[in-house]
Write an enzyme that holds these catalytic residues in place. Structure first.
Site: not given
Ligand code: BGC
Length: 337
Positions: A298, A103, A173
């Protein structure tokens, strides 16, 4: 639209909250991380329900590590080994989920205060300048994200331009709970992903490189079904992806009758069932957000696409405009057939 001070960063930078309105819908957005903080709409009995997880204070946003409601960039989800090669040059990224990059790194777009370009009753445009070299990425990237409420939907329009060729894979998110953000686990809620293929992953959640059929696997969610005891954290490939807006997922709460469809112009969607939500600070109004207390849908390029030539490319050439659109469309139903 209303605007109020939400908090102040340690250096004194103010963080504002904007509340957008359209008919029966309202939506709160804070400039820290450009995060969606609330989405309120009536349930089937006409009672307002807030279906987005969020926090009461800026300090709680800064303390949590779940990316709650935030805009994610430059690259949503994981890049394996925190490295990639672009135009013959290797770039090394922050390994914030060692050995991988998750991310956007240590100080991704979720942890920065976004500027406000314009704010109207039902639409808000945020901007962010990400300098060359930030978290290891090449190019000065200018990002614009517009949230719009209308036609019983929340739309997110993403736009970005860089002065050097770079990667771009922006998402949001949001953690949804269609029975209400404070209603506990989502196991009774129903999900449908109409997509017929997904990207299998290794133990570090990095795609192995194939795009496999869902047929005959637990990834086959082509019929609407309750989550039950399963959990997911996977990327589905959008069928017949061509850059136009396509239905990528649907979710439904039998409790409130709230139904949500997710449409995107991007080639993939991550369905994540809040498997790591526990340990989260208390949410709005003291709400407890347990494991599986929400889900995320997402929209994205596939995880690790920079290292897998067969995946659709998230490379943004210098001077070109990157665009994508995601729509969360709401409806109310008594039940689903
Ligand atoms: C991911 C997860 C991750 C989470 C974080 C998601 O987009 O796929 O693996 O733990 O984001 O909050």
């Amino acid at each position: 639209m209303t605007e109020k001070l939400f908090g102040k960063m340690p250096d004194g930078t103010p963080v504002e909250e904007y509340t957008l309105r359209d008919g029966e819908l309202s939506c709160g957005v804070i400039t820290y991380g450009g995060a969606l903080r609330s989405l309120v709409l009536p349930d089937r009995a006409g009672k307002p329900v807030d279906i987005l997880l969020g926090f009461d204070t800026l300090e709680d946003y800064q303390r949590q590590d779940k990316y709650i409601g935030a805009l994610i960039g430059r690259y949503a989800n994981r890049i394996g080994g925190s490295r990639f090669v672009l135009e013959g040059q290797e770039y090394r990224l922050a390994a914030n989920e060692s050995p991988n990059h998750l991310h956007g790194g240590v100080t991704g777009f979720d942890k920065q205060v976004w500027g406000v370009e314009s704010a109207l009753e039902n639409t808000l445009t945020l901007t962010l300048q990400s300098p060359d070299g930030q978290e290891g990425y090449p190019g000065n990237l200018e990002v614009t994200v517009t949230y719009t409420l209308g036609d019983s939907a929340l739309s997110i329009d993403y736009r970005a331009v860089s002065d050097r060729t770079t990667l771009c894979n922006l998402t949001n998110h949001a953690y949804w709970n269609l029975s209400g953000h404070n209603s506990g686990d989502i196991r009774e809620q129903q999900f449908r992903l109409p997509n017929s293929r997904y990207t299998p992953v290794d133990a570090g959640a990095i795609p192995t490189g194939t795009i496999d059929p869902v047929e005959g696997t637990p990834m086959d969610l082509r019929q609407l079904q309750a989550l039950g005891k399963r959990e997911y954290d996977h990327n589905w490939a959008i069928d017949n992806w061509d850059g136009t807006l396509r239905l990528a997922a649907q979710a439904f709460s039998p409790g409130t009758g709230i139904d949500m469809e997710v449409l995107t112009t991007l080639p993939g969607i991550q369905f994540y069932t809040g498997n790591f939500l526990d340990g989260c600070p208390k949410g709005k109004g003291g709400a407890v957000y347990p494991r599986h207390g929400a889900f995320c849908l997402e929209t994205q390029y596939y995880p690790n696409s920079p290292n897998i030539p067969d995946f659709p490319s998230a490379v943004l050439p210098a001077g070109e405009v990157w665009r994508s659109k995601t729509v969360y469309r709401f409806g109310k139903r008594d039940h689903h057939d």
